[in-house]
Motif scaffolding. Structure first.
Motif, PDB file in Angstrom:
ATOM      1  N   THR A  36      41.710  38.177  42.166  1.00  0.00           N
ATOM      2  CA  THR A  36      43.133  38.201  41.790  1.00  0.00           C
ATOM      3  C   THR A  36      43.590  36.869  41.193  1.00  0.00           C
ATOM      4  O   THR A  36      44.517  36.833  40.400  1.00  0.00           O
ATOM      5  CB  THR A  36      44.038  38.550  42.990  1.00  0.00           C
ATOM      6  OG1 THR A  36      43.669  37.723  44.085  1.00  0.00           O
ATOM      7  CG2 THR A  36      43.899  40.005  43.392  1.00  0.00           C
TER       8      THR A  36
ATOM      9  N   LYS B 210      40.898  44.837  40.425  1.00  0.00           N
ATOM     10  CA  LYS B 210      39.870  45.766  40.867  1.00  0.00           C
ATOM     11  C   LYS B 210      39.244  46.471  39.647  1.00  0.00           C
ATOM     12  O   LYS B 210      38.024  46.588  39.536  1.00  0.00           O
ATOM     13  CB  LYS B 210      40.490  46.796  41.821  1.00  0.00           C
ATOM     14  CG  LYS B 210      39.458  47.416  42.730  1.00  0.00           C
ATOM     15  CD  LYS B 210      40.089  48.142  43.903  1.00  0.00           C
ATOM     16  CE  LYS B 210      39.073  49.103  44.476  1.00  0.00           C
ATOM     17  NZ  LYS B 210      39.698  50.333  44.961  1.00  0.00           N
ATOM     18  N   PHE B 211      40.118  46.893  38.753  1.00  0.00           N
ATOM     19  CA  PHE B 211      39.685  47.602  37.545  1.00  0.00           C
ATOM     20  C   PHE B 211      38.748  46.738  36.706  1.00  0.00           C
ATOM     21  O   PHE B 211      37.754  47.214  36.152  1.00  0.00           O
ATOM     22  CB  PHE B 211      40.929  47.994  36.742  1.00  0.00           C
ATOM     23  CG  PHE B 211      40.651  48.874  35.559  1.00  0.00           C
ATOM     24  CD1 PHE B 211      40.482  50.243  35.722  1.00  0.00           C
ATOM     25  CD2 PHE B 211      40.574  48.334  34.279  1.00  0.00           C
ATOM     26  CE1 PHE B 211      40.250  51.063  34.631  1.00  0.00           C
ATOM     27  CE2 PHE B 211      40.325  49.143  33.185  1.00  0.00           C
ATOM     28  CZ  PHE B 211      40.161  50.517  33.352  1.00  0.00           C
ATOM     29  N   LEU B 212      39.069  45.438  36.616  1.00  0.00           N
ATOM     30  CA  LEU B 212      38.273  44.529  35.771  1.00  0.00           C
ATOM     31  C   LEU B 212      37.168  43.834  36.565  1.00  0.00           C
ATOM     32  O   LEU B 212      36.427  43.017  36.027  1.00  0.00           O
ATOM     33  CB  LEU B 212      39.177  43.475  35.133  1.00  0.00           C
ATOM     34  CG  LEU B 212      40.278  44.024  34.204  1.00  0.00           C
ATOM     35  CD1 LEU B 212      41.216  42.895  33.771  1.00  0.00           C
ATOM     36  CD2 LEU B 212      39.655  44.680  32.982  1.00  0.00           C
ATOM     37  N   ASN B 213      37.140  44.130  37.872  1.00  0.00           N
ATOM     38  CA  ASN B 213      36.164  43.509  38.757  1.00  0.00           C
ATOM     39  C   ASN B 213      36.246  41.973  38.719  1.00  0.00           C
ATOM     40  O   ASN B 213      35.251  41.276  38.538  1.00  0.00           O
ATOM     41  CB  ASN B 213      34.754  43.990  38.394  1.00  0.00           C
ATOM     42  CG  ASN B 213      33.773  43.712  39.514  1.00  0.00           C
ATOM     43  OD1 ASN B 213      34.190  43.531  40.662  1.00  0.00           O
ATOM     44  ND2 ASN B 213      32.490  43.650  39.187  1.00  0.00           N
ATOM     45  N   LEU B 214      37.461  41.476  38.852  1.00  0.00           N
ATOM     46  CA  LEU B 214      37.700  40.030  38.859  1.00  0.00           C
ATOM     47  C   LEU B 214      38.527  39.671  40.097  1.00  0.00           C
ATOM     48  O   LEU B 214      39.237  40.524  40.633  1.00  0.00           O
ATOM     49  CB  LEU B 214      38.500  39.629  37.615  1.00  0.00           C
ATOM     50  CG  LEU B 214      37.752  39.607  36.275  1.00  0.00           C
ATOM     51  CD1 LEU B 214      38.732  39.483  35.126  1.00  0.00           C
ATOM     52  CD2 LEU B 214      36.730  38.470  36.248  1.00  0.00           C
TER      53      LEU B 214
ATOM     54  N   GLN C 258      46.946  50.809  35.330  1.00  0.00           N
ATOM     55  CA  GLN C 258      46.730  49.700  36.261  1.00  0.00           C
ATOM     56  C   GLN C 258      47.900  48.729  36.123  1.00  0.00           C
ATOM     57  O   GLN C 258      48.014  48.024  35.132  1.00  0.00           O
ATOM     58  CB  GLN C 258      45.412  48.974  35.949  1.00  0.00           C
ATOM     59  CG  GLN C 258      44.219  49.891  35.718  1.00  0.00           C
ATOM     60  CD  GLN C 258      43.891  50.731  36.931  1.00  0.00           C
ATOM     61  OE1 GLN C 258      43.848  50.230  38.044  1.00  0.00           O
ATOM     62  NE2 GLN C 258      43.693  52.020  36.729  1.00  0.00           N
TER      63      GLN C 258
ATOM     64  N   THR D 118      43.817  49.108  30.076  1.00  0.00           N
ATOM     65  CA  THR D 118      43.870  49.201  31.536  1.00  0.00           C
ATOM     66  C   THR D 118      44.837  50.322  31.922  1.00  0.00           C
ATOM     67  O   THR D 118      45.868  50.065  32.536  1.00  0.00           O
ATOM     68  CB  THR D 118      44.355  47.861  32.131  1.00  0.00           C
ATOM     69  OG1 THR D 118      45.547  47.471  31.409  1.00  0.00           O
ATOM     70  CG2 THR D 118      43.331  46.775  32.021  1.00  0.00           C
TER      71      THR D 118
END
Ligand code: 9G3
Length: 570
Positions: A274, A268-272, A260, A257
């Motif tokens: 929070t 956001k980066f992992l699309n998950l 990040q 990552t």
């Protein structure tokens, strides 16, 4: 009061160094004037407000059996050395020497002085309990005084101190103050909340804060939408509610990552979401390093962790400690392989397949699960409450978050000062015992400022009637019309005779100027006496808060005005 003979110094421009609305409006309305950073003169209008707050405070303090005194502002160092606090406080305590080179401080609070008085005068249980208070100017040399009367260096405080023979008595004294404080803020016409300022320690709660609710407040207040529960955001208890999570456990995955850092960035980066990112905070409690896991969408609450672990000092661990327990850099800590105990907030219990730090730069681990991948020492309530959390008191209502300004604080002190300063009494058996103390503060100027934060609009202040410098202003609109002057004067005199706190704006100014000043200063009721209405035998009553305007016959004016004032007090 005839305003032509008074001291009205309103400003059209907002002084540039005022950041909060109460500060701006008090300066603009000519209520205060800055003498130095955090040090203000109370101009006549401002002083009237201060006196109103003080008198309300006096009334209910006296009613609760507290007795007014006045202690010196200049306090000899010896008393502060006896309590030990001379050595505890730094520059916030303003110290100076007299001509004989003796040390003094300007009193920032008066536990020592009152304890010295009481230990000299009171010898027997028969003379107790006693509760003494004063309304006095204090000084605390804050680093960055801001916000006018809200956080001045010099400020007026009501401070009260109770002395009892035992804990039961101290509790009675405390509860009397609690009730008196509720009556005081109610009588000030303010929307307020009494909040539990104690972490819910066993044996009942012994500290409460009184918060005036205002959007501009700096403190967060949690309150239940169903019952009376109210607490500081830090103190509000978060209940652990059971949750079903049927997700199947997936296998751990390493993921780079780069760059990040924050929860938001990683999510956001992992699309998950929070909530799937779990923060591992490395803390130092006294000399022990521990880790606490918190869901990404939650905030860590240090006092809760400290109380749970029973430590006395808690802080974030430094770089060295983090590197030592994680073998990795700061900012990427995760629970797997940590060389310290790992605690987790209750919310983690119900989470599966979450993301944690990989204890390596730019590395996170996905699909991590406690039990399977690492051990959690214990779960607990380690986070700040959030809106929507279930109320711990009624188990039904939901938490709402509002903002507030702390205007009062009451404490059960116990024997901290009485033991340090040998403030003892002889009990029934002739045995010497330290008195049990309580202390109770109200910020007088801050209460006035908070009233403005809660009650204002773009034109100016909207005082609660109880605190207004004047309840009513009578405004003759045409100062060259004899009939207008006479009628205005007549209404003014009749109101005065009926005990209304009224002034008349007989200054030689245009009506527009008087209206603007009246809106800015915030008189709750304005009575317009003008040629046009007068032709119909009428005057206008204007209500500041609602903007309502009522036409009344001159003969009915006084009764109607008194009616309106009473209505505004409800
Ligand atoms: C100091 C300085 C600043 C301080 C104190 C002492 C806060 C200090 C806490 C209190 C507790 C109660 C009586 C009325 C109710 C509140 N700031 N406090 O003791 F020397 Cl420089 O003031 N005091």
């Amino acid at each position: 009061m005839k305003l032509s003979q008074y001291y009205i110094q309103t400003l059209r421009e907002t002084p540039s160094d005022a950041e909060v609305v109460s500060h701006k409006l008090m300066l603009r309305a000519g209520m205060i004037k800055k003498a130095a950073a955090g040090i203000y003169s109370y101009l006549p209008l401002g002083l009237r407000v201060i006196r109103k707050v003080e008198n309300i405070v006096r009334k209910y303090m006296n009613e609760a059996g507290a007795i007014e005194t006045l202690m010196p502002s200049v306090v000899p160092a010896e008393l502060w050395k006896e309590s030990g606090r001379w050595f505890v406080y730094g520059k916030e305590l303003l110290r100076f020497k007299d001509r004989h080179d003796r040390d003094f401080c300007f009193g920032p609070t008066h536990e020592e002085v009152i304890t010295d008085i009481v230990r000299n005068d009171i010898k027997s249980y028969k003379q107790l309990p006693v509760n003494l208070y004063q309304i006095q100017t204090k000084f605390r040399d804050e680093v960055r005084p801001r916000f006018g009367l809200m956080r001045g260096r010099e400020f007026i405080m009501k401070d009260a101190y109770s002395f009892d023979i035992d804990n039961e008595g101290a509790e009675v004294s405390y509860n009397k103050m609690k009730e008196a404080y509720c009556k005081i803020f109610e009588a000030c016409g303010l929307k307020y909340r009494m909040v539990d300022a104690d972490s819910g320690a066993i044996g009942g709660s012994f500290s409460h804060e009184f918060m005036v609710l205002a959007d501009t407040g700096e403190d967060f207040v949690i309150s239940c939408d169903n019952c009376n529960y109210s607490a500081n955001i830090e103190k509000a208890v978060v209940v652990d509610k059971p949750e079903e999570n049927t997700e199947a456990l997936a296998s751990v995955e390493e993921r780079l990552t780069p760059g990040q850092k924050t929860v938001e960035e990683v999510a956001k980066f992992l699309n998950l979401p929070t909530k799937k990112i779990v923060k591992t905070m490395i803390l130092k409690v006294d000399e022990n390093v521990v880790a606490v896991m918190i869901r990404g969408d939650h905030e860590l609450n240090l006092p809760k962790v400290k109380n749970y672990l029973g430590g006395s000092v808690i802080e974030f661990a430094d770089k060295n400690d983090i590197e030592m327990v994680s073998d990795g850099p700061m900012g990427y800590s995760g629970p797997i392989g940590l060389k310290c105990k790992v605690y987790a907030d209750n919310a983690i219990k119900h989470l599966k397949n979450y993301v944690v730090g990989g204890n390596k730069k730019d590395l996170h681990l996905l699909n991590v699960n406690h039990e399977r991948d690492f051990k959690i020492e214990a779960f607990g309530d380690f986070r700040n409450a959030t809106p929507g959390d279930t109320c711990p008191e009624c188990n039904k209502g939901k938490f709402q978050l509002t903002k507030g300004i702390e205007v009062g604080h009451i404490f059960k002190l116990g024997t901290k000062y009485s033991e340090a300063m040998n403030c003892v009494f002889l009990d029934k058996d002739g045995k010497a015992k330290p008195m049990i103390m309580g202390c109770y503060g109200i910020g007088i100027g801050r209460t006035a400022a908070a009233a403005i934060e809660q009650n204002h609009d773009e034109k100016g202040i909207i005082w609660p009637v109880q605190l207004a410098p004047f309840e009513v202003v009578v405004v003759p609109l045409n100062t060259n019309d004899e009939d207008v002057i006479k009628t205005a004067d007549n209404i003014y005199t009749r109101l005065l005779n009926k005990g209304v706190d009224v002034c008349i704006d007989d200054r030689n100014e245009r009506a527009g100027v008087k209206f603007n000043d009246a809106d800015l200063i915030g008189y709750p009721v304005r009575v317009n006496v003008g040629k046009k209405a007068l032709a119909d035998g009428c005057v206008e009553i204007h209500i500041r808060k609602s903007g309502e305007q009522i036409n009344v016959l001159i003969d009915d004016a006084c009764d109607k005005i008194i009616n309106v004032i009473e209505g505004l007090k409800q």
